[in-house]
Design an enzyme around this catalytic site. Structure first.
Site, PDB file in Angstrom:
ATOM      1  N   GLU A 156      -2.412 -50.794 -22.328  1.00 19.35           N
ATOM      2  CA  GLU A 156      -2.646 -52.142 -21.797  1.00 19.35           C
ATOM      3  C   GLU A 156      -3.069 -52.100 -20.324  1.00 19.35           C
ATOM      4  O   GLU A 156      -3.801 -52.941 -19.833  1.00 19.35           O
ATOM      5  CB  GLU A 156      -1.395 -52.999 -21.967  1.00 19.35           C
ATOM      6  N   LYS A 199       2.962 -60.569 -26.035  1.00 20.46           N
ATOM      7  CA  LYS A 199       2.119 -59.666 -26.832  1.00 20.46           C
ATOM      8  C   LYS A 199       2.877 -59.114 -28.034  1.00 20.46           C
ATOM      9  O   LYS A 199       2.328 -58.997 -29.128  1.00 20.46           O
ATOM     10  CB  LYS A 199       1.633 -58.519 -25.941  1.00 20.46           C
ATOM     11  N   ASP A 225       5.288 -45.001 -26.441  1.00 24.25           N
ATOM     12  CA  ASP A 225       5.638 -46.349 -25.979  1.00 24.25           C
ATOM     13  C   ASP A 225       7.085 -46.421 -25.496  1.00 24.25           C
ATOM     14  O   ASP A 225       7.369 -46.918 -24.404  1.00 24.25           O
ATOM     15  CB  ASP A 225       5.398 -47.382 -27.097  1.00 24.25           C
ATOM     16  N   ASP A 273      -0.351 -60.301 -30.508  1.00 23.92           N
ATOM     17  CA  ASP A 273      -1.156 -59.278 -31.187  1.00 23.92           C
ATOM     18  C   ASP A 273      -1.281 -59.513 -32.687  1.00 23.92           C
ATOM     19  O   ASP A 273      -2.318 -59.216 -33.285  1.00 23.92           O
ATOM     20  CB  ASP A 273      -0.587 -57.876 -30.918  1.00 23.92           C
ATOM     21  N   ASN A 324      -6.180 -58.344 -26.498  1.00 20.95           N
ATOM     22  CA  ASN A 324      -5.941 -56.981 -25.999  1.00 20.95           C
ATOM     23  C   ASN A 324      -5.169 -56.201 -27.055  1.00 20.95           C
ATOM     24  O   ASN A 324      -4.315 -55.370 -26.729  1.00 20.95           O
ATOM     25  CB  ASN A 324      -5.175 -57.045 -24.670  1.00 20.95           C
ATOM     26  N   HIS A 355       3.070 -56.010 -21.483  1.00 17.15           N
ATOM     27  CA  HIS A 355       4.390 -56.417 -21.978  1.00 17.15           C
ATOM     28  C   HIS A 355       5.461 -55.372 -21.719  1.00 17.15           C
ATOM     29  O   HIS A 355       6.604 -55.687 -21.385  1.00 17.15           O
ATOM     30  CB  HIS A 355       4.281 -56.728 -23.476  1.00 17.15           C
ATOM     31  N   ARG A 356       5.096 -54.102 -21.881  1.00 10.27           N
ATOM     32  CA  ARG A 356       6.133 -53.067 -21.726  1.00 10.27           C
ATOM     33  C   ARG A 356       6.563 -52.897 -20.265  1.00 10.27           C
ATOM     34  O   ARG A 356       7.709 -52.552 -19.993  1.00 10.27           O
ATOM     35  CB  ARG A 356       5.672 -51.741 -22.321  1.00 10.27           C
TER      36      ARG A 356
END
Ligand code: DC
Length: 652
Positions: A347, A418, A319, A52, A95, A392-393
Site C-alpha cells: 500500500e 481497507k 503482512d 477491498d 488500491n 491500513h496496516r
C-alpha cells in the site's frame, strides 16, 4: 462520508479480552472471484465487508455477475461458468491488490475488452510480471500510462496455450495466484513455472486450497512448477465460510503479549489455511505465552519480564510481520526483521514508512533493501502523531504504541476501512480501562458508578438496565419470562438506545417503565437464564470504549470484564437498602410498604445469589465497600480511592 482526520488514543495500561475477527481479506476476495467463475450458486458467509472486498464485488457486478447481499457478511453469487456476461467494462480497482491481480488474469484469458485502473498508489504498484505471463497466452494488454504499472487496457487477442507459462515470483506472489486462478478457464492442461524464487508461499497455499474447494486441483512440484490438469472447471461448493483474518489477528495477539493479556481472537486458529497464523509462533519465540485452538488463538505476556529481542526471517508472514516491527519497541534489545522486500511494493513503501514513524517514538531504526532493524526506545515519545500513508496496516500497527503508556495520535485513521472498518472500536474492547462495580440491588452502585464515571470522564454501563429492558420487551411481546429461547432471542436483538440519561426501546422512552417493581422482579427472573446472559455478553463488552468504562452490575468483575483494572463490590444491609428504596418511591409520590420492599429485596438477593450462572458474589480480587452508613459522596470517595490504588497496582 465522514472522514476522521485524527484519532488520539489515550495512554493504555494493559490489554485483555476476546475479539471475534472480521473475515480474511485474502480469502474473501479469492472466494468472490472463484464463485463468480464457477458453475452454480454459492452463498459466502462471514465475508469481510471492507473497501477491498467492495471493490471486488463492484467489479463483478459491473461484469454482469449477480452478487446479492443477504446480510453485511453474507452474499449469494450466481456463477457465470467461466464467461463473464459483459465483454466490455471500465473497472476501478481502488488500491485492492487482491482484486486487480486475479481479475486481470481472468479477464485477459476470456478475451474481452476491459480497462483496469485504481488510485494513484495502485498506479505505482508493479503488475508487469503478470502482464508478461499473460502475453505468453496471446493476450493483448497495453499499459496506459507507465510501462509495467496499471492502468491497463485488455484488448482480447488470440488466446492459445503455450507448453509452459513462466512467471516471476520475487516481487509479489499474487501474480502466480492470479495465473493459477485463471488457468482452468482454458479447460486445457496448463503448466506454470517460476522464473525466479517465489516469496510469500503461504498465500499461494491459500489459493490452491480454495481452488480445491471449488473443484480444481493443481499438482505442485516443489515451489517451482504448478500443473493444472485438463478438463477441470470450477464448481460452486454451494456454501462456503470465510475464516477470520489472520493478519488482523496479529494486532490483538501482540496487544496481549505487550499488555499482559490474555487476549483471545476467535475465527482463526490452528485449523486455518492462512499462513499468517504463524505470527503466533513468532510471538512465542519472543517469550509471549501463546495457545491455539482449532478456531481461536490467545496470547499473554511473558511469564517473566519483557519480550525478548529477535532476529527473524519473516518472508512467510509479510503482512503480520509489520506488527512485529512495532512489538520491537517493547523488546529487551535491538530486533531485526529480514527478507521483507515485498513491503516496498505494498500500500506504501512499508519499510520506509515504518522506519520514519518508529523514529518518532524514539526508536533507532536502520532500513536495508529487504530488512529493518529496530532498537527499542528507552522512553517512547508521548503525544506523537503517526502518519499512516493510506496504509491500513500502518494505522493498526501503531495503535499498539499506546500500550507503552503514552498517548498516540493516528492521522487519517479511516484508512483501516481497507480491511477492518471498525478496528479502533474492537481495539478499545481489549485495551480501554474498565472499572467493575458489582453488588446487590439498591446498594447505591448505580448512583456511585455514574458519579465515578463522570469524575474520570469515562463511559458508564448500567448492565441491570439491559436485563430490565429484556424483561420489559418480553412482557410487552407476551412472552413468558421463563421461556428461555424466546427471551434470549429478545435479549440478542434488543432495540435499546441510551441517550442523555434516558433509555429508549425503539421510539419509546422507557426510562421509568423499567424501574417498576414488576419489571424489577421480571429482570431478576430473566437474569437466571443462561441463554439470556450469553446473549447480552457481547453487547455489554462492546461498551468498553476509550477513554474508559465504569460498569455496574452483578457479574462485571467475574464474567463480563474479568481483566478489569479495578473491581469493587458495593453493598449495604438489606434493611438500609429497603429504606432507600422506600424513600425513593415515596419521593416519587408512589405507594410503598417497607416490609414488603424488604421481603422483595431479600427474595431477589437470594435468587441472584443462588442462580447457577454468574451468581451474585464478591470476586476474590474485588474490594468491598459497605455503604450502610455512608452517604453518596463518601461512597464515591471510597470507590475512587480503591480505583486509584488498584489501577496503580495493576500497571506496575
Ligand atoms: O441492578 P438492577 O437492579 O437494575 O438489576 C436488575 C436485575 O438484573 C437484577 O435482578 C439483577 C440482574 N442483573 C444481573 O443478573 N447481572 C447484571 N450484571 C446486572 C443485573
Amino acid at each position: 462520508m465522514l472522514i476522521m482526520k485524527t484519532l488520539t488514543l489515550p495512554p493504555l495500561q494493559g490489554a485483555n479480552g476476546t475479539i471475534r475477527l472480521p473475515g480474511s481479506k485474502s480469502i474473501s476476495n479469492r472466494v468472490l472471484l472463484l464463485a463468480a467463475l464457477a458453475q452454480g450458486v454459492c452463498e459466502i458467509r462471514d465475508l469481510l465487508d471492507s473497501d477491498d472486498t467492495r471493490v471486488m464485488v463492484g467489479a463483478l457486478r459491473q461484469l454482469g455477475v449477480t452478487v446479492e447481499s443477504l446480510a453485511p457478511d453474507v452474499v449469494r453469487v450466481t456463477g457465470c461458468g467461466g464467461e463473464f456476461p459483459l465483454r466490455d467494462a471500465d473497472l476501478f480497482m481502488g488500491n485492492a491488490g487482491t482484486a486487480i491481480r486475479p481479475l486481470t488474469a481472468a479477464l485477459a484469458l476470456t478475451g474481452g475488452h476491459y480497462r483496469l485502473s485504481g488510485v494513484a498508489r495502485m498506479h505505482e504498484r508493479p503488475i508487469g510480471d503478470l502482464v508478461d505471463s499473460l502475453r505468453q497466452f496471446g493476450a493483448v494488454i497495453d499499459y496506459q500510462e507507465t510501462e509495467g504499472y496499471p492502468p491497463l487496457a485488455l484488448k482480447g487477442g488470440e488466446i492459445r496455450l503455450p507448453e509452459v507459462i513462466t512467471v516471476r515470483g520475487d516481487v509479489s506472489s499474487q501474480f502466480l495466484t492470479a495465473l493459477l486462478i485463471a488457468a482452468p478457464l482454458s479447460g486445457q492442461r496448463t503448466v506454470i513455472e517460476m522464473s525466479s524464487e517465489l516469496i510469500s508461499k503461504p498465500y499461494v497455499e491459500i489459493t490452491l486450497n480454495l481452488m480445491a474447494r471449488f473443484g480444481v486441483s493443481v499438482e505442485r512440484e516443489d515451489w517451482t512448477r504448478f500443473v493444472v490438469l485438463a478438463g477441470q472447471a470450477y464448481r460452486s461448493p454451494e456454501v462456503i465460510y470465510v475464516e477470520g483474518d489472520a493478519s488482523s489477528a496479529s494486532y490483538f495477539l501482540a496487544a496481549g503479549a505487550i499488555g499482559g493479556g490474555p487476549v483471545r481472537v476467535e475465527g482463526v486458529g490452528k485449523a486455518s489455511i492462512q499462513g499468517d497464523v504463524r505470527f503466533a509462533e513468532a510471538l512465542a519465540a519472543l517469550g509471549a505465552r501463546v495457545s491455539l485452538g482449532d478456531n481461536w488463538m490467545e496470547a499473554s505476556g511473558p511469564a517473566d519480564g519483557k519480550l525478548r529481542a529477535f532476529d527473524l526471517d519473516l518472508n512467510h508472514i509479510p503482512d503480520a510481520a509489520m506488527t512485529l516491527a512495532v512489538v520491537a519497541l517493547f523488546a529487551d534489545g535491538p530486533c531485526t526483521l529480514r527478507n521483507i522486500a515485498s513491503w516496498r511494493v505494498k500500500e506504501t513503501d512499508r519499510i520506509a514508512a515504518m522506519a520514519k514513524e518508529l523514529r518518532k517514538l524514539g526508536a533507532t531504526v536502520e532500513q536495508g533493501t529487504d530488512t529493518i532493524a529496530v532498537s527499542p526506545a528507552p522512553t517512547c515519545g508521548n503525544g506523537v502523531a503517526i502518519d499512516t500513508y493510506d496504509d491500513h496496516r500502518m494505522a493498526m500497527c501503531f495503535s499498539l504504541a499506546a500500550l507503552a503508556g503514552v498517548s498516540v495520535t493516528i492521522n487519517e485513521p479511516d484508512c483501516v476501512a481497507k480491511t477492518f472498518p471498525d478496528y479502533f472500536d474492537r481495539f478499545a474492547e481489549v485495551t480501554a480501562p474498565v472499572i467493575a462495580i458489582d453488588g446487590p440491588s439498591a446498594s447505591g452502585k448505580g448512583t456511585v458508578a455514574e458519579r465515578v464515571a463522570a469524575r474520570l470522564g469515562y463511559h458508564y454501563l448500567d448492565s441491570g438496565s439491559l436485563y430490565r429492558l429484556t424483561a420489559l420487551a418480553a412482557t410487552r411481546s407476551g412472552i413468558a419470562l421463563d421461556n428461555e429461547a424466546s427471551v434470549a432471542g429478545i435479549a440478542a436483538a434488543l432495540p435499546a438506545r441510551f441517550k442523555e440519561g434516558r433509555i429508549w426501546l425503539n421510539d419509546d422512552d422507557v426510562t421509568d417503565a423499567i424501574r417498576t417493581e414488576a419489571i424489577s422482579a421480571g429482570a431478576s427472573k430473566v437474569a437466571v437464564l443462561p441463554a439470556v446472559r450469553a446473549a447480552l455478553l457481547a453487547r455489554q463488552r462492546a461498551y468498553r470504549r476509550f477513554p474508559g468504562l465504569v460498569a455496574d452490575g452483578r457479574d462485571m468483575g467475574s464474567v463480563v470484564f474479568p481483566g478489569a483494572n479495578a473491581k469493587v463490590f458495593l453493598t449495604a444491609s438489606a434493611e438500609a437498602r429497603a429504606e432507600r428504596r422506600y424513600k425513593q418511591l415515596i419521593a416519587k409520590g408512589m405507594a410503598a410498604n417497607i416490609h414488603a420492599l424488604l421481603q422483595d429485596l431479600q427474595e431477589r438477593d437470594a435468587r441472584d445469589a443462588q442462580r447457577s450462572v454468574a451468581p451474585l458474589a464478591q470476586c476474590a480480587d474485588a474490594e468491598r465497600v459497605d455503604t450502610t452508613h455512608l452517604d453518596i459522596d463518601a461512597a464515591v470517595g471510597a470507590v475512587m480511592e480503591i480505583v486509584q490504588r488498584q489501577s496503580a497496582g495493576k500497571n506496575k
